[in-house]
Structure formats: C-alpha cells, structure tokens
Design an enzyme around this catalytic site. Structure first.
Site, PDB file in Angstrom:
ATOM      1  N   TYR B 288       3.723   1.312   1.126  1.00 33.25           N
ATOM      2  CA  TYR B 288       3.240   1.178  -0.024  1.00 33.25           C
ATOM      3  C   TYR B 288       3.309   0.767  -0.633  1.00 33.25           C
ATOM      4  O   TYR B 288       4.185   0.252  -0.675  1.00 33.25           O
ATOM      5  CB  TYR B 288       3.997   2.088  -0.331  1.00 33.25           C
ATOM      6  CG  TYR B 288       2.693   3.427  -1.818  1.00 33.25           C
ATOM      7  CD1 TYR B 288       1.162   3.945  -1.539  1.00 33.25           C
ATOM      8  CD2 TYR B 288       3.503   3.275  -2.881  1.00 33.25           C
ATOM      9  CE1 TYR B 288       1.118   4.371  -2.528  1.00 33.25           C
ATOM     10  CE2 TYR B 288       2.810   3.486  -4.453  1.00 33.25           C
ATOM     11  CZ  TYR B 288       0.989   4.358  -4.310  1.00 33.25           C
ATOM     12  OH  TYR B 288       0.982   4.157  -5.627  1.00 33.25           O
ATOM     13  N   TYR B 338      -7.061  -0.864  -4.737  1.00 35.57           N
ATOM     14  CA  TYR B 338      -5.570  -0.410  -5.063  1.00 35.57           C
ATOM     15  C   TYR B 338      -6.245   1.836  -4.754  1.00 35.57           C
ATOM     16  O   TYR B 338      -7.412   1.856  -5.613  1.00 35.57           O
ATOM     17  CB  TYR B 338      -5.504  -0.099  -5.881  1.00 35.57           C
ATOM     18  CG  TYR B 338      -4.203   1.036  -6.674  1.00 35.57           C
ATOM     19  CD1 TYR B 338      -2.869   0.750  -5.962  1.00 35.57           C
ATOM     20  CD2 TYR B 338      -4.544   1.887  -7.398  1.00 35.57           C
ATOM     21  CE1 TYR B 338      -2.162   2.062  -6.932  1.00 35.57           C
ATOM     22  CE2 TYR B 338      -3.848   2.745  -8.405  1.00 35.57           C
ATOM     23  CZ  TYR B 338      -2.588   2.894  -7.853  1.00 35.57           C
ATOM     24  OH  TYR B 338      -0.998   4.173  -8.591  1.00 35.57           O
TER      25      TYR B 338
END
Ligand SMILES: [Zn+2]
Lengths: 140, 387
Positions: B288, B338
């Site tokens: 992440y 994203y």
C-alpha cells in the site's frame, strides 16, 4: 482577534474540562485512576484499559515539552492558514506527562530551526473573546 | 490456524474501469465497467456471482446498485465504511462466507471519483472535520487536516529514529515511476522521474513532495473470489489465497497519539503463519503506497529488511523488476492509479498469472506474492497469494 479565521476548538462532553482550563491559560489532563495513564485526547473511558474511573489533573500554566515529531506544511488545507505558511505542525511530548503528545504549532521558529528533541514551552493564544488555544514556542 | 484457509479459495478475475482526473461519470458507471471487465477476465457471467461487497467513504455506489444494473439478484450484498486495508479484509470475509457454504463466488469492488469528487483536505467544513475525526478538536485548530500532514508526522519520527533520508523516500518513488513507464495504462506513463528532479521538487508537507503522494484519480476496480474447485472452470489461471490476516491496533488514529507503532507490525506474524511461508519466500509485492514512506514502514513491519535498513533496501533497487522484491510493478498508487489500494492487488494477480510473460513487465518465474493494505497506521490487512 475579531478576525480570527482559523477553526476554533469545539467543546464536547468529553473534552470540555481541557478547553475550559485552556481558556483560563491552564492545562488540565484526563487521567485514568485504574492504570495510571493520562488519557489524551480525553474520552468517555480510558483508551488504554477501558476503565471509567477517570479524573482531571491540573498541570498549571508552566508547561514544558520537547518536539517528538513535526511536519512543515507549505499548503493551507484549512481556511485561515494561508498567511502562516510555511507552518510547523508538531507533536509536543510533555515533560510532566511523558507519553502524552499534543498536536500543535511551533510559533516564532524558522522552519529550518525545528528539530526532533527541540525544547518548547506552552503559551496560550487568545483567539476569541473567551477562548484560548494552547501553542508552543522554542524554550530558550 | 495454519493451513485452515490455505488454497481453499482463489482470485479468478480482475478488472478495472478507465482512470482519469475527471471521469465525467458516476462511481456506479465505473463500477459496472470494472465488474464487467472482471467477469470477462474470469469467463463468468453476472448470475454466477452470489455475493457483492464494496468499501467506501460515502463516495461510491452500493453493492446493491451494482448487482441491480448487472441485472442480477444476489443472495448477499455488503458495503463497509473503509479505506486502505478493506480490499484484504473483504477478501477475508469472502473466503469465510465461501468456506461456510453461504456463497459460491464473490465480487469485491471499489469505485470512486477520487480526483473529481470531494475528499479529505478539500472542501470540507472545518467544524464538521473536528466532529468527524477522533480527537478532532486537538488537530484541526492547528491546521492539520490532510493525510500528507498526518502520515508525515509518523514519517519524520521514523526517519529520525532509523536514519531513513529524503533520498530513500525518493528511491521508492523512482522505483514505482520506473514501473509506470513500462505500463501504458499508468496515469504517469511518459512521466519518468530522476533523483535530481525528485529532490528539487518543493515539499507540500515536509517530508513529502508531490511525488511522495499517490495520484488521486477517478477509477473503479473489481476482484472475483471463488472456491478453488470452482476456480478450475474459470478462464484464467487461478491465483490461490494462501494466507490472510488483519488487525486494528492504533489508539486515536487521527490524533496520532503514538507514532511509534503501526498496525502492520501486528499483522505480519499471523500472516506468515497463516500462509506457512517466510518473507524471503515472497517473489513479488503489492505494498500500500498512499505515500512513499508508508512503503518503507511496511517493508520493515513485514520483515523484508531489518529496521534501519529499509531505506538502503530500496536504494539498492530491490523494489524494481529484477530486484529482490519487485514491488507495485504497475507503478503503484504513486504513479499508476489510486483506488484505495485495490489497483495494486489487481497487478499482483496479473503478475502471479504471468499475464506479461515475454515482456519486460513480467517478474520472472514469480510464484508467491504479498498484498498489503494500510488504512492509516491504525488498521492493516494483508494477503499472501500464489499462482
Ligand atoms: Zn486506564
């Protein structure tokens, strides 16, 4: 003072004693009687152990700390901060209550001068007729 | 718990919508595009999906709406309020429901107008923010309202303690930007980054400049999970779920009371036990990356390099294709796109299927991959997948 554009801390059921004390230029911290930890930010029970046996401890007006961490903000993410850039936003680790870290600004300090471990002391900024905001300046 | 879930379920399809700064459409339209792409990928029809799950921050469509406009009436829909670790947590939920016999095949999606829609740090009322965030009255009056400011507070302290430098952060960015140059669908394809350029880019919130931050875009992603015995009938090579783990740990997240620990620290052990593997067995990673530093902190937490050496690990080129741990090989959230973490999971699945075989994008002979999620320092989830 009348044209203070920044957010003013909202008092809630849980944090009122802290902000009431701040308005009097004093610091009060919630403390857990069961595990002994300060509970900051204050809450309805202790975030360390869940106890509801909480009290408020007065720490007076002479509050010292050191910078635990910081960032330097070059953009205003909230209204009222555009004239303060670059702005130092820091965590002050309290001398009298180690473990308690308060988000704050370091005022009267050039951005290139701030460092982790820098000694700072609390001041109170009067931001409205009967409201004050704890802030920090380098301790000489 | 070891072995109880290993290889029982597999990811059999992945898909995404177009990605852009301004989709000009709704999250529902994008979710439908991603869902149909994932169904095509898996060789399944919408009626084969009996569970739909999604996460959102009040910025998306519901699972119910998605199923409705796919023309199906599933047994189960679930929408959670969530962020960066939710992909992994929902995969865990899907595995549980499949294992108990409640579901056969589950679609998990995330759709958001992350660029053109409303988001934290832009357009929110500051009094509302004080109320919405735990301990909000202790942060908002100080001008701290952006994730770059919150995560930066963790980063500065960690950099101080471990000796990680700005250049180390830059190596994370350079590695992922290099991957984006091999990926025509990456948003920053055609925008390579050099260390010189990185270091001369002014900070937004020191220690972060624009390259340290994810490219917030409008995009939807979808993943299909099914039982391993069913996976054999799907069009794609299944990617098996070997292990999973998640954890909430951090007190007063938005106040950042304690910047020394992150939830990933508590996830790693259970994750590796669950999968029966070690960090050194992992061939490819999806870490992440809302900010560059978050990658380094997780590499430390998941045991890929000792504390204090993660910066050098990145500087040595280990995150690049050909390195020890090729990471975010489509460019990651820093340079591909994203969707709150899900796009990295899609890429990991494609790597493990060897979709890019014969091209410079393929991590050679990769068999084991890790996918980590980070919903702020306080919540983490992770998966270990294999081909
Ligand atoms: Zn307690």
């Amino acid at each position: 003072m009348m044209d203070y554009q920044k957010p003013i801390p909202l008092k809630t059921q849980d944090n009122k004693p802290f902000w009431d004390a701040a308005d009097q230029h004093e610091m009060a911290l919630q403390k857990c009687n069961s595990c002994g930890h300060y509970a900051h930010p204050p809450g309805p029970s202790c975030a360390k152990c869940g106890s509801q046996d909480l009290t408020w401890e007065q720490l007076g007006s002479d509050v010292k700390a050191s910078v635990y961490s910081y960032i330097i903000s070059y953009r205003p993410f909230l209204p009222g901060f555009q004239d303060d850039l670059p702005l130092i936003i820091a965590q002050a680790e309290l001398e009298k209550a180690p473990g308690v870290k308060m988000m704050c600004n370091i005022l009267d300090c050039k951005t290139e001068d701030v460092y982790v471990g820098m000694p700072v002391k609390m001041i109170w900024q009067d931001i409205a007729k009967d409201r004050a905001l704890p802030q920090w300046v380098p301790a000489m | 718990m070891m072995g109880t879930i290993t290889d029982r379920c597999a990811i059999v399809g992945v898909g995404e919508s177009e990605r852009s700064r301004n989709s000009g459409t709704t999250p529902l339209h994008m979710a439908l595009d991603a869902a149909r792409a994932a169904l095509t990928d898996a060789g399944l029809e919408a009626k084969d999906i009996d569970g739909f799950m999604s996460y959102n921050e009040n910025d998306s469509c519901t699972s119910h709406e998605l199923a409705t406009y796919l023309g199906v009436r599933p047994k189960y829909v679930k929408d959670i309020h969530g962020g960066g670790a939710s992909t992994e947590m929902l995969v865990a939920d899907a595995v549980g429901l499949i294992e108990m016999g409640e579901m056969n095949t589950v679609m998990i999606f995330r759709s958001m107008n992350g660029s053109s829609g409303q988001q934290v740090g832009r357009g929110y009322d500051s009094d509302m923010l004080q109320t919405a965030l735990s301990g909000g009255s202790y942060i908002i009056p100080y001008g701290s309202a952006s994730p770059s400011q919150w995560f930066g507070m963790f980063a500065t302290r960690h950099m101080y303690e471990t000796g990680i430098t700005k250049e180390h952060l830059g190596h994370v960015c350079l590695s992922f930007y290099e991957h984006a140059q091999k990926n025509p669908r990456a948003f920053l394809h055609g925008k390579p980054l050099t260390m010189e350029k990185y270091l001369e880019t002014p900070d937004i919130s020191y220690p972060f400049n624009i390259h340290d931050s994810c490219v917030e875009l409008d995009e939807a992603n979808a993943i299909i999970v099914t039982a391993s015995d069913r996976a054999a009938d799907c069009r794609q090579r299944p990617v098996y779920i070997m292990g999973l783990e998640s954890r909430q740990c951090h007190p007063h997240a938005h106040y950042w009371e304690d910047t020394s620990q992150v939830a990933a620290d508590y996830v790693a052990d259970g994750l590796y036990q669950s999968a029966g593997v070690k960090p050194e067995d992992i061939d490819v990673a999806a870490i992440y990356d809302c900010f560059s530093w978050v990658v380094l902190r997780q590499l430390e937490a998941y045991g890929f390099a000792p504390r204090g050496e993660v910066g050098d690990f990145a500087a040595e080129g280990n995150l690049k294709i050909g390195g020890k741990l090729p990471t975010n090989t489509a460019g990651g959230m820093l340079s591909e796109g994203y969707t709150h973490g899900m796009n990295n999971a899609l890429e990991l699945v494609r790597q493990l299927r060897h979709d890019y075989k014969g091209t410079e994008r393929q991590v050679k002979d990769c068999e084991l991959g890790i996918c980590t999620g980070w919903a702020g320092p306080d919540i983490a989830g992770a998966l270990i997948l294999r081909n």
